[in-house]
Design a protein around this motif. Structure first.
Motif, PDB file in Angstrom:
ATOM      1  N   GLU A  38      66.101  57.641  -8.289  1.00 24.53           N
ATOM      2  CA  GLU A  38      64.899  56.812  -8.118  1.00 24.53           C
ATOM      3  C   GLU A  38      65.234  55.482  -7.470  1.00 24.53           C
ATOM      4  OE1 GLU A  38      61.836  56.204 -11.161  1.00 24.53           O
ATOM      5  OE2 GLU A  38      62.926  57.764 -12.247  1.00 24.53           O
ATOM      6  N   LEU A  41      65.983  55.980  -3.826  1.00 24.34           N
ATOM      7  CA  LEU A  41      64.754  56.278  -3.087  1.00 24.34           C
ATOM      8  C   LEU A  41      63.903  55.035  -2.889  1.00 24.34           C
ATOM      9  CD1 LEU A  41      63.825  59.713  -4.652  1.00 24.34           C
ATOM     10  CD2 LEU A  41      64.410  59.298  -2.257  1.00 24.34           C
ATOM     11  N   THR A  42      63.868  54.164  -3.899  1.00 20.34           N
ATOM     12  CA  THR A  42      63.126  52.909  -3.777  1.00 20.34           C
ATOM     13  C   THR A  42      63.713  52.061  -2.659  1.00 20.34           C
ATOM     14  OG1 THR A  42      62.594  52.936  -6.118  1.00 20.34           O
ATOM     15  CG2 THR A  42      62.379  50.826  -5.008  1.00 20.34           C
ATOM     16  N   ALA A  45      63.030  53.729   0.788  1.00 15.86           N
ATOM     17  CA  ALA A  45      61.640  53.568   1.207  1.00 15.86           C
ATOM     18  C   ALA A  45      61.396  52.151   1.734  1.00 15.86           C
ATOM     19  CB  ALA A  45      60.693  53.873   0.044  1.00 15.86           C
ATOM     20  N   TYR A  46      61.939  51.157   1.043  1.00 19.17           N
ATOM     21  CA  TYR A  46      61.791  49.772   1.487  1.00 19.17           C
ATOM     22  C   TYR A  46      62.436  49.573   2.854  1.00 19.17           C
ATOM     23  CZ  TYR A  46      62.424  44.773   1.900  1.00 19.17           C
ATOM     24  OH  TYR A  46      62.419  43.492   2.368  1.00 19.17           O
ATOM     25  N   ARG A  49      60.451  51.252   5.636  1.00 22.37           N
ATOM     26  CA  ARG A  49      59.231  50.498   5.968  1.00 22.37           C
ATOM     27  C   ARG A  49      59.569  49.234   6.767  1.00 22.37           C
ATOM     28  NH1 ARG A  49      57.836  51.953   0.598  1.00 22.37           N
ATOM     29  NH2 ARG A  49      58.485  49.891  -0.090  1.00 22.37           N
ATOM     30  N   GLY A  66      59.597  56.753   5.307  1.00 20.19           N
ATOM     31  CA  GLY A  66      59.428  55.840   4.182  1.00 20.19           C
ATOM     32  C   GLY A  66      58.387  56.343   3.195  1.00 20.19           C
ATOM     33  N   ALA A  67      57.291  56.886   3.716  1.00 19.43           N
ATOM     34  CA  ALA A  67      56.246  57.438   2.851  1.00 19.43           C
ATOM     35  C   ALA A  67      56.774  58.651   2.088  1.00 19.43           C
ATOM     36  CB  ALA A  67      55.021  57.823   3.682  1.00 19.43           C
ATOM     37  N   ALA A  69      59.941  59.161   1.234  1.00 19.73           N
ATOM     38  CA  ALA A  69      60.863  58.650   0.220  1.00 19.73           C
ATOM     39  C   ALA A  69      60.087  58.103  -0.982  1.00 19.73           C
ATOM     40  CB  ALA A  69      61.761  57.570   0.813  1.00 19.73           C
ATOM     41  N   GLU A  70      59.001  57.397  -0.723  1.00 24.50           N
ATOM     42  CA  GLU A  70      58.176  56.853  -1.808  1.00 24.50           C
ATOM     43  C   GLU A  70      57.534  57.977  -2.615  1.00 24.50           C
ATOM     44  OE1 GLU A  70      56.603  54.127  -4.321  1.00 24.50           O
ATOM     45  OE2 GLU A  70      58.060  53.763  -2.724  1.00 24.50           O
ATOM     46  N   ARG A  73      60.112  59.487  -4.807  1.00 21.89           N
ATOM     47  CA  ARG A  73      60.427  58.599  -5.929  1.00 21.89           C
ATOM     48  C   ARG A  73      59.362  58.711  -7.015  1.00 21.89           C
ATOM     49  NH1 ARG A  73      58.830  54.720  -8.530  1.00 21.89           N
ATOM     50  NH2 ARG A  73      57.045  54.377  -7.177  1.00 21.89           N
ATOM     51  N   GLU A  74      58.090  58.756  -6.609  1.00 18.45           N
ATOM     52  CA  GLU A  74      57.005  58.891  -7.587  1.00 18.45           C
ATOM     53  C   GLU A  74      57.099  60.214  -8.340  1.00 18.45           C
ATOM     54  OE1 GLU A  74      53.355  58.410  -5.479  1.00 18.45           O
ATOM     55  OE2 GLU A  74      53.748  56.303  -5.015  1.00 18.45           O
TER      56      GLU A  74
END
Length: 103
Positions: A38, A41-42, A45-46, A49, A66-67, A69-70, A73-74
């Motif tokens: 997690e 992935l955070t 994603a950052y 982006r 990035g989307a 990866a987010e 993570r969710e």
């Protein structure tokens, strides 16, 4: 009411070759994200982006990665043990001794 399916545009050989080069790259991106934690992935994603804001020519690709990866993570956060909402399915039955059956 009758409707027809939209006409599928032709796919020339040039497009087929481009598709065949692109699809393995997409698979590589997906495989690279598959086993990340997690936290990783955070951060990914950052960073993706941020790259989407900086590099105009790669913006759609970085934003999409990035989307993804987010989203991963969710999903990983939802499956984290011991956290989040728990749901139970309870089935209540009444046993009738006289008839030896449950209702």
């Amino acid at each position: 009411m009758r409707s027809t399916a939209p006409k599928v545009p032709p796919l020339p050989q040039e497009s087929q070759r481009a598709r065949d080069k692109i699809l393995p790259s997409i698979t590589d991106i997906s495989l690279a994200m598959e086993h990340l934690t997690e936290t990783a992935l955070t951060g990914l994603a950052y960073e993706l982006r941020r790259c989407a804001r900086l590099y105009v020519s790669e913006r759609p690709y970085c934003a999409a990665a990035g989307a993804e990866a987010e989203l991963r993570r969710e999903i990983r956060a939802r499956y984290r043990p011991g956290r989040g909402a728990w749901h139970a399915c309870v089935r209540v039955m009444h046993w009738d001794e006289a008839r030896s059956e449950a209702r």
